[in-house]
Design a protein around this motif. Structure first.
Motif, PDB file in Angstrom:
ATOM      1  N   LEU A 206     -25.987  11.686   0.715  1.00 34.61           N
ATOM      2  CA  LEU A 206     -25.229  10.710  -0.072  1.00 34.61           C
ATOM      3  C   LEU A 206     -25.094  11.171  -1.525  1.00 34.61           C
ATOM      4  O   LEU A 206     -24.050  10.977  -2.155  1.00 34.61           O
ATOM      5  N   GLU A 207     -26.150  11.800  -2.057  1.00 31.23           N
ATOM      6  CA  GLU A 207     -26.074  12.334  -3.426  1.00 31.23           C
ATOM      7  C   GLU A 207     -25.016  13.434  -3.503  1.00 31.23           C
ATOM      8  O   GLU A 207     -24.267  13.514  -4.469  1.00 31.23           O
TER       9      GLU A 207
ATOM     10  N   LYS B  97     -21.623  11.906  -3.487  1.00 31.30           N
ATOM     11  CA  LYS B  97     -21.316  11.277  -4.772  1.00 31.30           C
ATOM     12  C   LYS B  97     -20.742  12.302  -5.750  1.00 31.30           C
ATOM     13  O   LYS B  97     -19.786  12.025  -6.485  1.00 31.30           O
TER      14      LYS B  97
ATOM     15  N   PRO C 151     -17.016  14.296  -3.235  1.00 32.06           N
ATOM     16  CA  PRO C 151     -16.523  13.347  -2.222  1.00 32.06           C
ATOM     17  C   PRO C 151     -15.449  13.921  -1.292  1.00 32.06           C
ATOM     18  O   PRO C 151     -14.869  13.181  -0.508  1.00 32.06           O
TER      19      PRO C 151
ATOM     20  N   THR D 203     -18.649   3.501   1.051  1.00 29.61           N
ATOM     21  CA  THR D 203     -18.157   4.206  -0.139  1.00 29.61           C
ATOM     22  C   THR D 203     -17.070   5.217   0.185  1.00 29.61           C
ATOM     23  O   THR D 203     -16.159   5.444  -0.617  1.00 29.61           O
ATOM     24  N   TYR D 204     -17.142   5.845   1.372  1.00 29.82           N
ATOM     25  CA  TYR D 204     -16.177   6.891   1.745  1.00 29.82           C
ATOM     26  C   TYR D 204     -15.608   6.556   3.132  1.00 29.82           C
ATOM     27  O   TYR D 204     -15.881   7.250   4.116  1.00 29.82           O
TER      28      TYR D 204
END
Length: 518
Positions: free
Chosen positions: A39-40, A43, A46, A72-73
């Protein structure tokens, strides 16, 4: 440019050989041992093309990681690659919109297949479609030039619609142009076919006379109606065969297709003539004779489709079906549709319920008048897409879903189709000549002979003859008929709009589908 794939697995070391295999296939694989790091990375970067995700990881589980990725995506595809075979995990993953689910141990080709399907699927489908059409092109060419029969024309049109829908997936404008040319040639040949045999069909002089509007109910629908078993006949005005094929996947979620047929609409391919013929079982000239007060010619004032229920009732009595319980609904606006939806269970008491739904007809006419709809339905692909969008959100579909669990029979059909017109042709007539763009009748019509099928003796074609010198002309292919006055304005206004009344595969050969509840 290499596709970037994140592979998230707490046992990533054991997957080195698989990662190497995929790298050798041209993919950039970025490994992670936990969801937090993945996930980092997302971020900061993307633009990942795909995530391969294990479910059973310490700390943040695969499902928890999946939830955050989707939040988020949402457009990044995620494939679960996991040992976990628990059904509830599978269901939760599918409910969270994963793109694929692979169960370990997987071999490298399984992973490769999933990746190719997701990342390269559109390109591969496009290439395969183009290749397969190229193979079939000659077969279609030979069939078109082999004087097809009534039934062979149906099969040819089905095949053309199949390729039209498939070619929409292709990225080859050159092959699309080849197909469009072939379809245009098919319509030219079909126009000649109809012009040659139409009056013989009407007078039933040929052994292979097709099922037509006026014989449809008696020969194809009435034999399916059984007392005690609810039959819903849904006539969607203006529904072309390609539009049916577009909504078929939606409706077959709840109903099973038992039979898919096609029939020939009478001329003119317009509501007043074809739909009245379906419900009365009569040709227009016979309707005029039997119902002189109800029938209105094009040049007369008054509604042209106000007596369909009366025609149907008389037709049922003529067929000795007067003992069945039946009803007739005409839906012309959303409020009518909602009333029908709210009361649909009441019609289960009937042996036959006829629902005439006017949306597609309204769509084609509104598209001519409204600039925004011209943008939304600028060609056949978008016209089909708009039909799908309407059907999915229509009171008709909601009503059918409500009764899908009952033991019913569903018949879906139409009265005629439409044609996207592109080629203007000058036509001159007096003040009594009708204004329709695809057909006209009147006393003193002048026209380009190559562009129309002319009927100088209307009674031979089963048509009324309001005046002794009246004749009918029907536009061929994608031709539309324009008067010389203000010619350029009307040509620009109507070109690329969907019209009906003439002779084309799209208007004449239309679907008849019989379905039952699953």
């Amino acid at each position: 440019m290499q596709a970037e794939i994140l592979w998230v697995d707490d046992e990533i070391e054991s997957l080195k050989s698989q990662i190497l295999f995929l790298k050798n296939k041209g993919y950039e694989i970025i490994p992670f041992t936990n969801g937090y790091d993945a996930l980092e990375h997302l971020k900061a970067n993307p633009a990942a093309d795909l995530v391969l995700l294990d479910e059973s990881m310490p700390g943040m589980t695969g499902l928890e990681t999946l939830a955050q990725i989707k939040e988020t995506y949402p457009t990044v595809p995620v494939v679960m690659v996991t040992k976990n075979e628990a059904e509830n995990i599978m269901e939760e993953a599918i409910g969270s919109q994963i793109t694929d689910y692979l169960i370990k141990p997987v071999n490298p080709n399984q992973v490769l297949l999933s990746i190719k399907k997701i990342l390269d699927g559109k390109r591969l489908v496009s290439e395969k479609t183009t290749l397969e059409y190229q193979k079939d092109f000659r077969n279609l060419f030979m069939a078109l030039n082999n004087n097809p029969s009534v039934e062979e024309w149906k099969e040819l049109y089905k095949k053309l619609v199949y390729w039209e829908v498939e070619m929409a997936k292709s990225d080859s404008p050159e092959m699309q142009e080849v197909f469009n040319t072939q379809k245009q040639e098919a319509n030219t040949e079909f126009f000649k076919f109809v012009s040659r045999y139409y009056t013989d069909w009407i007078q039933e002089k040929k052994s292979d006379t097709p099922i037509m509007s006026h014989t449809l109910f008696e020969k194809r629908i009435a034999p399916q109606i059984k007392k005690g078993k609810p039959t819903f006949m849904v006539l969607i005005d203006n529904l072309r065969y390609d539009q049916w094929k577009s909504i078929e996947p939606i409706i077959t979620q709840f109903f099973r297709v038992q039979e898919e047929e096609m029939f020939y609409s009478i001329l003119p391919t317009s509501t007043q003539y074809s739909r009245n013929a379906i419900f009365s079982g009569l040709l227009p000239v016979e309707i005029e004779k039997t119902y002189p007060l109800e029938w209105k010619n094009d040049d007369e004032q008054g509604g042209k489709n106000l007596y369909e229920k009366q025609f149907l009732g008389d037709h049922l009595r003529h067929l000795k079906m007067g003992n069945i319980k039946w009803d007739y609904l005409k839906i012309t606006n959303n409020e009518d549709g909602k009333n029908m939806e709210d009361n649909i269970h009441n019609y289960l008491r009937n042996d036959l319920t006829v629902i005439v739904y006017n949306f597609v007809d309204m769509l084609s006419h509104a598209r001519t008048e409204m600039e925004v709809l011209k943008e939304l339905a600028g060609d056949e692909v978008s016209y089909r897409s708009l039909t799908v969008s309407w059907f999915e959100h229509s009171p008709l579909y909601r009503a059918l879903k409500k009764i899908a669990d009952k033991d019913i029979q569903l018949i879906i059909t139409t009265d005629h189709g439409t044609m996207r017109v592109k080629t203007p042709s000058k036509c001159v007539g007096d003040k009594t000549t009708t204004t329709n763009l695809r057909y006209k009748h009147g006393r003193n019509i002048q026209y380009e002979e190559k562009d129309v099928f002319a009927i100088t003796n209307p009674h031979e074609a089963g048509l009324p003859q309001p005046n002794v010198n009246s004749k009918y002309i029907f536009a061929k292919g994608d031709v539309f008929l324009c008067y010389p006055n203000n010619y350029n304005h009307y040509v620009n206004y109507y070109r690329n709009t969907f019209q009906h009344g003439g002779v084309s595969l799209e208007e004449v050969i239309v679907p008849l589908i019989r379905l039952t509840s699953k």
